[in-house]
Design a protein around this motif. Sequence first.
Motif, PDB file in Angstrom:
ATOM      1  N   ASN A  25       0.809  -1.221   0.000  1.00 34.62           N
ATOM      2  CA  ASN A  25       0.000   0.000   0.000  1.00 34.62           C
ATOM      3  C   ASN A  25       0.843   1.272   0.000  1.00 34.62           C
ATOM      4  OD1 ASN A  25      -2.457  -1.371   0.015  1.00 34.62           O
ATOM      5  ND2 ASN A  25      -2.382  -1.625   2.228  1.00 34.62           N
ATOM      6  N   MET A  26       2.161   1.149   0.000  1.00 35.12           N
ATOM      7  CA  MET A  26       3.045   2.313   0.009  1.00 35.12           C
ATOM      8  C   MET A  26       3.482   2.665  -1.403  1.00 35.12           C
ATOM      9  SD  MET A  26       5.525   1.559   3.159  1.00 35.12           S
ATOM     10  CE  MET A  26       4.921   0.559   4.468  1.00 35.12           C
ATOM     11  N   LYS A  27       3.963   3.882  -1.540  1.00 39.67           N
ATOM     12  CA  LYS A  27       4.481   4.344  -2.833  1.00 39.67           C
ATOM     13  C   LYS A  27       5.980   4.077  -2.901  1.00 39.67           C
ATOM     14  CE  LYS A  27       1.234   8.140  -3.262  1.00 39.67           C
ATOM     15  NZ  LYS A  27       1.090   9.592  -3.312  1.00 39.67           N
ATOM     16  N   VAL A  28       6.453   3.799  -4.106  1.00 38.51           N
ATOM     17  CA  VAL A  28       7.892   3.627  -4.315  1.00 38.51           C
ATOM     18  C   VAL A  28       8.583   4.933  -3.949  1.00 38.51           C
ATOM     19  CG1 VAL A  28       9.671   3.267  -6.070  1.00 38.51           C
ATOM     20  CG2 VAL A  28       7.603   1.881  -6.099  1.00 38.51           C
ATOM     21  N   GLY A  29       9.640   4.842  -3.156  1.00 41.01           N
ATOM     22  CA  GLY A  29      10.378   6.015  -2.715  1.00 41.01           C
ATOM     23  C   GLY A  29      10.026   6.482  -1.316  1.00 41.01           C
ATOM     24  N   ASP A  30       8.924   5.978  -0.746  1.00 39.88           N
ATOM     25  CA  ASP A  30       8.573   6.344   0.630  1.00 39.88           C
ATOM     26  C   ASP A  30       9.665   5.875   1.585  1.00 39.88           C
ATOM     27  OD1 ASP A  30       6.183   7.498  -0.097  1.00 39.88           O
ATOM     28  OD2 ASP A  30       4.923   5.852   0.635  1.00 39.88           O
ATOM     29  N   VAL A  31       9.971   6.691   2.575  1.00 34.96           N
ATOM     30  CA  VAL A  31      10.918   6.328   3.624  1.00 34.96           C
ATOM     31  C   VAL A  31      10.096   5.998   4.858  1.00 34.96           C
ATOM     32  CG1 VAL A  31      12.812   7.129   5.083  1.00 34.96           C
ATOM     33  CG2 VAL A  31      12.726   7.787   2.682  1.00 34.96           C
ATOM     34  N   VAL A  32      10.387   4.853   5.492  1.00 34.60           N
ATOM     35  CA  VAL A  32       9.572   4.377   6.603  1.00 34.60           C
ATOM     36  C   VAL A  32      10.426   3.930   7.780  1.00 34.60           C
ATOM     37  CG1 VAL A  32       7.658   3.654   5.112  1.00 34.60           C
ATOM     38  CG2 VAL A  32       9.478   2.044   5.634  1.00 34.60           C
ATOM     39  N   LYS A  33       9.758   3.852   8.923  1.00 31.91           N
ATOM     40  CA  LYS A  33      10.355   3.348  10.161  1.00 31.91           C
ATOM     41  C   LYS A  33       9.348   2.368  10.753  1.00 31.91           C
ATOM     42  CE  LYS A  33      12.434   4.869  14.429  1.00 31.91           C
ATOM     43  NZ  LYS A  33      12.940   6.003  15.192  1.00 31.91           N
ATOM     44  N   VAL A  34       9.834   1.351  11.422  1.00 31.15           N
ATOM     45  CA  VAL A  34       8.939   0.344  11.991  1.00 31.15           C
ATOM     46  C   VAL A  34       8.770   0.565  13.486  1.00 31.15           C
ATOM     47  CG1 VAL A  34      10.706  -1.388  12.494  1.00 31.15           C
ATOM     48  CG2 VAL A  34       8.381  -2.127  12.019  1.00 31.15           C
ATOM     49  N   SER A  35       7.591   0.218  13.977  1.00 32.93           N
ATOM     50  CA  SER A  35       7.336   0.193  15.410  1.00 32.93           C
ATOM     51  C   SER A  35       6.354  -0.950  15.677  1.00 32.93           C
ATOM     52  CB  SER A  35       6.758   1.533  15.898  1.00 32.93           C
ATOM     53  OG  SER A  35       5.501   1.765  15.309  1.00 32.93           O
ATOM     54  N   PHE A  36       6.270  -1.334  16.916  1.00 37.56           N
ATOM     55  CA  PHE A  36       5.358  -2.405  17.301  1.00 37.56           C
ATOM     56  C   PHE A  36       4.472  -1.898  18.428  1.00 37.56           C
ATOM     57  CE2 PHE A  36       8.977  -4.516  15.426  1.00 37.56           C
ATOM     58  CZ  PHE A  36       8.393  -5.489  14.638  1.00 37.56           C
ATOM     59  N   ASN A  37       3.172  -2.254  18.369  1.00 37.93           N
ATOM     60  CA  ASN A  37       2.268  -1.842  19.444  1.00 37.93           C
ATOM     61  C   ASN A  37       2.341  -2.845  20.591  1.00 37.93           C
ATOM     62  OD1 ASN A  37       0.726  -4.036  18.606  1.00 37.93           O
ATOM     63  ND2 ASN A  37      -0.818  -2.806  17.587  1.00 37.93           N
ATOM     64  N   GLU A  38       1.519  -2.633  21.615  1.00 35.97           N
ATOM     65  CA  GLU A  38       1.563  -3.495  22.808  1.00 35.97           C
ATOM     66  C   GLU A  38       1.244  -4.952  22.484  1.00 35.97           C
ATOM     67  OE1 GLU A  38      -0.642  -0.703  22.790  1.00 35.97           O
ATOM     68  OE2 GLU A  38       0.996   0.551  23.505  1.00 35.97           O
ATOM     69  N   ALA A  39       0.438  -5.172  21.454  1.00 37.54           N
ATOM     70  CA  ALA A  39       0.066  -6.536  21.072  1.00 37.54           C
ATOM     71  C   ALA A  39       1.133  -7.198  20.196  1.00 37.54           C
ATOM     72  CB  ALA A  39      -1.272  -6.527  20.344  1.00 37.54           C
ATOM     73  N   GLY A  40       2.212  -6.458  19.894  1.00 35.42           N
ATOM     74  CA  GLY A  40       3.278  -7.014  19.084  1.00 35.42           C
ATOM     75  C   GLY A  40       3.031  -6.895  17.592  1.00 35.42           C
ATOM     76  N   GLN A  41       1.988  -6.159  17.200  1.00 35.66           N
ATOM     77  CA  GLN A  41       1.706  -5.979  15.775  1.00 35.66           C
ATOM     78  C   GLN A  41       2.564  -4.844  15.228  1.00 35.66           C
ATOM     79  OE1 GLN A  41      -2.492  -5.254  16.075  1.00 35.66           O
ATOM     80  NE2 GLN A  41      -2.995  -7.391  15.628  1.00 35.66           N
TER      81      GLN A  41
END
Length: 125
Positions: free
Chosen positions: A90-106
């Motif tokens: 669902n992202m566009k090519v070239g988007d810069v992203v960072k990951v995080s996890f919620n309390e449920a581990g998702q």
Amino acid sequence: MTKKMLVPYSMAQGKAVGKSFVVPINDGVQNRFVAVNNGSKVDFATVVFVGKTIFVEDIFKKIVDAGFTVLPSTDDMVNSLSSYIDLVSNMKVGDVVKVSFNEAGQQQIEKQQKPKPAQKSRYLP
């Protein structure tokens, strides 16, 4: 399935660094991406077009072959990778992203602001 994947991105350099695909693996300690080929930890990633269809099974096989610890069950890991692929598609090519996890581990992938390139002088010295 998707035709896009994430590769390491350097905010300092303002560009992709390396060609290894990265995936979020929740180890309970850090919110980072892990490069599939060498296990290096990466804070930021950018979306690239791969050109061929990538399936969850392909990524899972690479993770297992690289010797990473998978989640407590194979089904949990496959579900996690499936949601990862859905997020990436669902992202566009070239988007810069960072990951995080919620309390449920998702996992949650947050779009980041790209650094602006250094301004070059338009006038000759």
